[in-house]
Design an enzyme around this catalytic site. Structure first.
Site, PDB file in Angstrom:
ATOM      1  N   ASP A  72      -7.199  -1.221  -4.568  1.00 32.45           N
ATOM      2  CA  ASP A  72      -8.265  -0.851  -3.624  1.00 32.45           C
ATOM      3  C   ASP A  72      -9.139   0.235  -4.217  1.00 32.45           C
ATOM      4  O   ASP A  72     -10.367   0.200  -4.104  1.00 32.45           O
ATOM      5  CB  ASP A  72      -7.671  -0.337  -2.305  1.00 32.45           C
ATOM      6  CG  ASP A  72      -6.869  -1.398  -1.593  1.00 32.45           C
ATOM      7  OD1 ASP A  72      -5.890  -1.057  -0.934  1.00 32.45           O
ATOM      8  OD2 ASP A  72      -7.207  -2.582  -1.741  1.00 32.45           O
ATOM      9  N   ASP A  99       0.862  -1.194   0.000  1.00 32.98           N
ATOM     10  CA  ASP A  99       0.000   0.000   0.000  1.00 32.98           C
ATOM     11  C   ASP A  99       0.887   1.227   0.000  1.00 32.98           C
ATOM     12  O   ASP A  99       1.965   1.214   0.588  1.00 32.98           O
ATOM     13  CB  ASP A  99      -0.871   0.023   1.263  1.00 32.98           C
ATOM     14  CG  ASP A  99      -1.903  -1.093   1.250  1.00 32.98           C
ATOM     15  OD1 ASP A  99      -2.078  -1.754   2.279  1.00 32.98           O
ATOM     16  OD2 ASP A  99      -2.501  -1.308   0.186  1.00 32.98           O
TER      17      ASP A  99
HETATM   18  C1  LIG Z   1     -11.102  -2.030  -0.905  1.00 33.14           C
HETATM   19  C2  LIG Z   1     -11.346  -3.377  -0.290  1.00 33.14           C
HETATM   20  C3  LIG Z   1     -10.114  -3.859   0.412  1.00 33.14           C
HETATM   21  C4  LIG Z   1      -9.365  -4.898  -0.431  1.00 33.14           C
HETATM   22  O1  LIG Z   1     -10.238  -6.003  -0.727  1.00 33.14           O
HETATM   23  C5  LIG Z   1      -9.774  -7.019  -1.510  1.00 33.14           C
HETATM   24  O2  LIG Z   1      -8.646  -7.133  -1.876  1.00 33.14           O
HETATM   25  C6  LIG Z   1     -10.847  -8.026  -1.877  1.00 33.14           C
HETATM   26  C7  LIG Z   1     -10.847  -8.296  -3.366  1.00 33.14           C
HETATM   27  C8  LIG Z   1     -10.646  -9.311  -1.181  1.00 33.14           C
HETATM   28  C9  LIG Z   1     -10.867  -9.222   0.314  1.00 33.14           C
HETATM   29  C10 LIG Z   1     -10.230 -10.431   0.943  1.00 33.14           C
HETATM   30  C11 LIG Z   1     -12.342  -9.215   0.646  1.00 33.14           C
HETATM   31  C12 LIG Z   1     -12.801  -7.848   1.006  1.00 33.14           C
HETATM   32  C13 LIG Z   1     -13.214  -7.781   2.436  1.00 33.14           C
HETATM   33  C14 LIG Z   1     -14.196  -6.690   2.629  1.00 33.14           C
HETATM   34  C15 LIG Z   1     -13.556  -5.429   2.957  1.00 33.14           C
HETATM   35  O3  LIG Z   1     -12.351  -5.312   3.049  1.00 33.14           O
HETATM   36  C16 LIG Z   1     -14.495  -4.303   3.157  1.00 33.14           C
HETATM   37  C17 LIG Z   1     -14.028  -3.044   2.500  1.00 33.14           C
HETATM   38  C18 LIG Z   1     -14.995  -1.960   2.698  1.00 33.14           C
HETATM   39  C19 LIG Z   1     -14.570  -0.712   2.018  1.00 33.14           C
HETATM   40  C20 LIG Z   1     -15.707   0.272   2.088  1.00 33.14           C
HETATM   41  C21 LIG Z   1     -15.509   1.386   1.139  1.00 33.14           C
HETATM   42  C22 LIG Z   1     -13.338  -0.179   2.654  1.00 33.14           C
HETATM   43  C23 LIG Z   1     -12.304   0.363   1.932  1.00 33.14           C
HETATM   44  C24 LIG Z   1     -11.054   0.534   2.610  1.00 33.14           C
HETATM   45  C25 LIG Z   1      -9.896   0.874   2.014  1.00 33.14           C
HETATM   46  C26 LIG Z   1      -9.819   1.218   0.565  1.00 33.14           C
HETATM   47  O4  LIG Z   1      -9.671   2.613   0.425  1.00 33.14           O
HETATM   48  C27 LIG Z   1      -9.678   3.046  -0.916  1.00 33.14           C
HETATM   49  C28 LIG Z   1      -8.658   0.840   2.785  1.00 33.14           C
HETATM   50  C29 LIG Z   1      -7.760  -0.241   2.273  1.00 33.14           C
HETATM   51  C30 LIG Z   1      -6.534  -0.393   3.134  1.00 33.14           C
HETATM   52  O5  LIG Z   1      -6.896  -0.882   4.415  1.00 33.14           O
HETATM   53  C31 LIG Z   1      -5.503  -1.334   2.501  1.00 33.14           C
HETATM   54  O6  LIG Z   1      -4.435  -1.535   3.413  1.00 33.14           O
HETATM   55  C32 LIG Z   1      -6.128  -2.656   2.136  1.00 33.14           C
HETATM   56  C33 LIG Z   1      -5.149  -3.578   1.419  1.00 33.14           C
HETATM   57  O7  LIG Z   1      -4.625  -2.898   0.275  1.00 33.14           O
HETATM   58  C34 LIG Z   1      -5.847  -4.873   1.000  1.00 33.14           C
HETATM   59  N1  LIG Z   1      -7.049  -4.601   0.240  1.00 33.14           N
HETATM   60  C35 LIG Z   1      -8.179  -5.343   0.391  1.00 33.14           C
HETATM   61  O8  LIG Z   1      -8.271  -6.312   1.130  1.00 33.14           O
END
Ligand SMILES: CCC[C@@H]1OC(=O)[C@@H](C)C[C@H](C)CCCCC(=O)CCC[C@@H](CC)/C=C/C=C(\COC)CC[C@@H](O)[C@@H](O)C[C@H](O)CNC1=O
EC number: 3.4.23.36
Length: 155
Positions: free
Chosen positions: A129, A111
């Site tokens: 993301d 990230d």
């Molecule tokens: C975006 C989904 C996260 C992404 O899901 C993915 O990969 C998917 C394809 C697979 C996951 C195993 C399943 C999703 C779980 C649901 C979830 O997570 C609910 C999310 C809600 C959403 C409401 C809006 C928040 C959003 C936050 C953020 C994004 O802001 C732009 C902050 C990102 C930072 O915490 C960063 O460290 C995260 C890191 O990069 C890993 N990323 C993931 O796990």
């Protein structure tokens, strides 16, 4: 189909930016882009959003594979009929695969986009993301539009 090209471009952009951050920056190194608002901070996350479920890689693999299968199914089934729908699915597909590649080969997600909206330190995230969130937002807009159309047809 054009939507797979959009997804592929997201994956390429995501992986290039993560590669640059991983090779050119130290962990926790911070580069100000807009002082007080936007920084590139090299960060790693072994969890999902906001670091939840830290280290549960198998869960993430299963969920991501499920998301990818569902997206491809709906892309084939209905994606061709609506640009908005196809684009939202393509963004989600690209984002999910982008983070999946990191989880598979790095065991963690790179990230670097570090923003401080209203002075609040929002989580550090990446291109994948961003694509996921924009894709989900577009999906909600599409569903809302369909609902409004359905209501009009009933009247
Ligand atoms: C975006 C989904 C996260 C992404 O899901 C993915 O990969 C998917 C394809 C697979 C996951 C195993 C399943 C999703 C779980 C649901 C979830 O997570 C609910 C999310 C809600 C959403 C409401 C809006 C928040 C959003 C936050 C953020 C994004 O802001 C732009 C902050 C990102 C930072 O915490 C960063 O460290 C995260 C890191 O990069 C890993 N990323 C993931 O796990």
């Amino acid at each position: 189909m054009i939507y797979y090209i959009i997804a592929a471009l997201i994956i390429i952009l995501d992986q290039i930016t993560k590669w640059i951050v991983a090779t050119q920056m130290e962990i926790s190194q911070k580069i100000p882009l807009i002082d007080g608002f936007l920084y590139f901070t090299s960060h790693r996350n072994t969890g999902a959003a906001f670091g939840i479920l830290e280290g549960q890689m198998w869960f993430f693999y299963i969920v991501t594979i499920g998301v990818v299968i569902a997206i491809v199914y709906f892309m084939q089934k209905e994606g061709r009929y609506s640009k908005l729908y196809g684009t939202s699915l393509a963004l989600i597909l690209g984002g999910a695969i982008g983070n999946f590649i990191d989880r598979l080969f790095r065991g963690e997600v790179v990230d670097f986009i570090d923003t401080y909206p209203f002075g609040y330190n929002f989580a550090i995230f990446n291109v994948a993301d961003s694509a996921l969130c924009i894709g989900v937002a577009l999906l909600f807009i599409k569903m809302f539009q369909d609902e409004r159309k359905a209501k009009k047809e009933i009247k």
